[in-house]
Design a protein around this motif. Structure first.
Motif, short mmCIF file in Angstrom:
data_model
loop_
_atom_site.label_atom_id
_atom_site.label_comp_id
_atom_site.label_asym_id
_atom_site.label_seq_id
_atom_site.Cartn_x
_atom_site.Cartn_y
_atom_site.Cartn_z
N UNK A 1 12.22 9.71 126.48
CA UNK A 1 13.66 9.78 126.21
C UNK A 1 14.17 8.60 125.40
N UNK A 2 13.39 7.54 125.30
CA UNK A 2 13.84 6.36 124.58
C UNK A 2 14.50 5.35 125.50
N UNK A 3 14.53 4.11 125.06
CA UNK A 3 14.99 3.02 125.92
C UNK A 3 16.44 3.17 126.34
N UNK A 4 17.32 3.55 125.41
CA UNK A 4 18.75 3.60 125.74
C UNK A 4 19.04 4.61 126.84
N UNK A 5 18.55 5.84 126.67
CA UNK A 5 18.79 6.87 127.69
C UNK A 5 18.14 6.46 129.01
N UNK A 6 16.92 5.91 128.94
CA UNK A 6 16.23 5.49 130.16
C UNK A 6 17.01 4.41 130.89
N UNK A 7 17.58 3.47 130.14
CA UNK A 7 18.38 2.42 130.78
C UNK A 7 19.67 2.98 131.37
#
Length: 376
Positions: A289-295
């Motif tokens: 999902x990528x870092x932003x969504x995961x965060x």
């Protein structure tokens, strides 16, 4: 011809008039429970519509059964070959990346929390897995497939949730738009198609341009059959990617409901994943999902991410080499099918999943949620 979709304001103000009308009549007449009981026996495309159904529901099932003339059955049939080869990767990208991607849509997460789907992540995962298997069958829309009844039921489930939220006062239409609106249907279609393909690429799985186009096309067809306006669905994968790039900044974001849904999903995977790889599940999600969504969804970071990144690079090298070795591809096809069947049995407990149309929301108050933590 340039793709011009309806404006976001239009899409947010419209649900699914056809299915909504059916559900309104069933709710008003108190026939939903009886309808569900009869619908449980409707599983195959070529099965006769049961006689003992309310007239409005019989008309809906009969009217939505024929496949539209514009649907290219050959393209959909080709996806089965793609799924035979990469079914494990498709299922993983959908059940890990796409599920969390849906939770990262605040309105969708709010809806799931309000309707208490939060309390049943196992059921939601099994429903998604069952639906995917129906889609990826050899001829899913043909007489021997099982996809059409599943689509008809899921469309009615959406309409029932839509009507119940509005009737029970759990949803402010003026503030949030119509629940499960056309924009939501479009977003879900793109999440289950575009982001699944993107997630696979991040894991080192590359499919051919034709396979990717056909996979998106299948989801486009299914989206329309689920009630999405045909003029809202992009024609090509390139157009779909562009639309998703435009929608993503406005459609996704942090929310307490999304964090809680993701936490429940991670807890589920903690129990069903083999002990030796449990720590890798959050790392795979973060990569997909990528870092932003995961965060936003507070998917925990760990040293497993380095191992997952290395595995993705290795998988990419194997995937490319495999294309030049027919025997190796056949072996991996067989292994993939065995693994996928084993995982499906683990998730569904070997039972076929029923798609029940709700006739009421859970009477208890939704559980209180903590505010999402700030992430760096």
């Amino acid at each position: 011809m340039e793709y011009l979709r309806p404006s976001p304001a239009v899409l947010r103000s419209e649900g699914d008039p056809l299915a909504d009308q059916v559900v309104v009549e069933l709710l008003d007449s108190g026939e939903m429970a009886h309808a569900n009981q009869v619908l449980h026996g409707l599983r195959h495309n070529d099965q006769l519509v049961p006689e003992d159904l309310p007239a409005v529901l019989r008309a809906y099932l009969t009217g939505t059964r024929p496949v539209p003339d514009w649907v290219d059955a050959e393209r959909i049939a080709r996806v089965h070959a793609f799924f035979r080869h990469d079914g494990v990767h498709v299922a993983s990208a959908l059940s890990l990346g796409a599920m969390v991607g849906c939770y990262a849509a605040p309105m969708g997460a709010k809806l799931l929390h309000t309707t208490h789907r939060l309390d049943h992540p196992h059921r939601r995962l099994s429903e998604t897995t069952q639906f995917l298997l129906h889609m990826m069958a050899p001829d899913p829309l043909g007489p021997h497939g099982d996809l059409i009844p599943a689509i008809q039921k899921v469309r009615l489930i959406h309409a029932a949730v839509r009507q119940l939220l509005i009737r029970d006062g759990h949803w402010d239409v003026a503030e949030h738009g119509v629940p499960i609106c056309q924009e939501d249907l479009l977003g879900a279609t793109l999440i289950f198609s575009v982001t699944v393909l993107d997630g696979m690429e991040r894991m080192g799985i590359h499919c051919s341009p034709q396979e990717a186009e056909d996979y998106y096309y299948t989801w486009r067809v299914v989206g329309v059959l689920l009630g999405l306006r045909p003029d809202a669905a992009p024609d090509t994968l390139a157009e779909a990617r562009q639309v998703w790039r435009e929608m993503e900044p406005h459609h996704l974001g942090p929310s307490a409901e999304g964090v809680a849904l993701t936490e429940a999903l991670l807890e589920l995977y903690h129990h069903i994943a083999p002990p030796g790889v449990r720590g890798a599940v959050p790392a795979v999600i973060r990569r997909m999902v990528g870092r932003q969504v995961a965060d936003w969804m507070e998917v925990p970071a760990s040293r497993w991410e380095h191992a997952v990144a290395g595995a993705a690079h290795l998988e990419e090298r194997v995937n490319r080499a495999e294309e030049h070795h027919v025997l190796a591809r056949r072996v991996l096809d067989q292994v993939g099918r065995i693994l996928l069947k084993a995982e499906v049995r683990r998730v569904t407990h070997g039972q076929s999943t029923e798609f029940d149309i709700p006739d009421a929301l859970c009477p208890a108050d939704p559980p209180k949620l903590p505010a999402p933590r700030r992430t760096g």
